[in-house]
Design a protein around this motif. Structure first.
Motif, mmCIF file in Angstrom:
data_model
loop_
_atom_site.group_PDB
_atom_site.id
_atom_site.type_symbol
_atom_site.label_atom_id
_atom_site.label_comp_id
_atom_site.label_asym_id
_atom_site.label_seq_id
_atom_site.Cartn_x
_atom_site.Cartn_y
_atom_site.Cartn_z
ATOM 1 N N ASN A 63 0.829 -1.215 0.000
ATOM 2 C CA ASN A 63 0.000 0.000 0.000
ATOM 3 C C ASN A 63 0.856 1.254 0.000
ATOM 4 O O ASN A 63 0.551 2.230 -0.692
ATOM 5 C CB ASN A 63 -0.943 -0.005 1.196
ATOM 6 N N THR A 64 1.936 1.260 0.774
ATOM 7 C CA THR A 64 2.831 2.415 0.819
ATOM 8 C C THR A 64 3.485 2.633 -0.540
ATOM 9 O O THR A 64 3.608 3.772 -1.005
ATOM 10 C CB THR A 64 3.904 2.206 1.897
ATOM 11 N N GLU A 65 3.871 1.555 -1.207
ATOM 12 C CA GLU A 65 4.473 1.669 -2.541
ATOM 13 C C GLU A 65 3.478 2.272 -3.529
ATOM 14 O O GLU A 65 3.840 3.149 -4.322
ATOM 15 C CB GLU A 65 4.926 0.299 -3.017
ATOM 16 N N VAL A 66 2.238 1.828 -3.470
ATOM 17 C CA VAL A 66 1.211 2.362 -4.377
ATOM 18 C C VAL A 66 0.995 3.848 -4.114
ATOM 19 O O VAL A 66 0.915 4.654 -5.055
ATOM 20 C CB VAL A 66 -0.114 1.579 -4.220
ATOM 21 N N ILE A 67 0.954 4.236 -2.851
ATOM 22 C CA ILE A 67 0.734 5.654 -2.511
ATOM 23 C C ILE A 67 1.885 6.509 -3.030
ATOM 24 O O ILE A 67 1.678 7.554 -3.655
ATOM 25 C CB ILE A 67 0.557 5.815 -0.989
ATOM 26 N N TYR A 68 3.134 6.089 -2.762
ATOM 27 C CA TYR A 68 4.274 6.883 -3.205
ATOM 28 C C TYR A 68 4.392 6.933 -4.719
ATOM 29 O O TYR A 68 4.697 7.985 -5.289
ATOM 30 C CB TYR A 68 5.575 6.361 -2.593
ATOM 31 N N CYS A 69 4.148 5.806 -5.396
ATOM 32 C CA CYS A 69 4.227 5.816 -6.860
ATOM 33 C C CYS A 69 3.150 6.719 -7.457
ATOM 34 O O CYS A 69 3.398 7.438 -8.431
ATOM 35 C CB CYS A 69 4.105 4.398 -7.403
ATOM 36 N N THR A 70 1.975 6.689 -6.872
ATOM 37 C CA THR A 70 0.902 7.576 -7.336
ATOM 38 C C THR A 70 1.281 9.031 -7.103
ATOM 39 O O THR A 70 1.063 9.884 -7.968
ATOM 40 C CB THR A 70 -0.413 7.247 -6.612
ATOM 41 N N LEU A 71 1.875 9.306 -5.958
ATOM 42 C CA LEU A 71 2.293 10.671 -5.634
ATOM 43 C C LEU A 71 3.347 11.157 -6.617
ATOM 44 O O LEU A 71 3.253 12.278 -7.139
ATOM 45 C CB LEU A 71 2.836 10.719 -4.198
#
Length: 102
Positions: A63-71
């Motif tokens: 989930n953290t990876e998805v959030i940062y990549c989206t950011l």
């Protein structure tokens, strides 16, 4: 009377084992079964909780990876310079995006 002779005379001979019956359980054997079950139950509980913790940690990292990549993908598309070109990521942001595989 000699003290050592008195001790020798008062000692009883060992009792012979019972014939035809099951041997008497030793005190250690009687208490080993509940202890064994307790150890097994604790091992199973530890393994279960370790598995749950590992799964939750994995999900949190995904989930953290998805959030940062989206950011990071949103930063380059939202921010623009005066000419309208997207602003490139800073060195630190680019390193983090590369580490995450974005």
């Amino acid at each position: 009377m000699d003290a050592s002779r008195d001790i020798m005379e008062s000692a009883k001979p060992p009792r012979p084992p019972r014939a035809g019956g099951s041997p008497e359980p030793v005190e250690g054997e009687r208490s080993s079964q509940p202890l064994l079950w307790t150890v097994v139950a604790c091992a199973v509980a530890i393994a279960t909780f370790s598995g749950i913790t590992a799964w939750e940690t994995h999900q949190d990292r995904v989930n953290t990876e998805v959030i940062y990549c989206t950011l990071f993908s949103g930063i380059s598309g939202i921010e623009a310079d005066d000419d309208g070109d997207p602003v490139p990521l800073s060195d630190q942001q680019q390193r983090l995006a590369d580490q995450l595989g974005c």
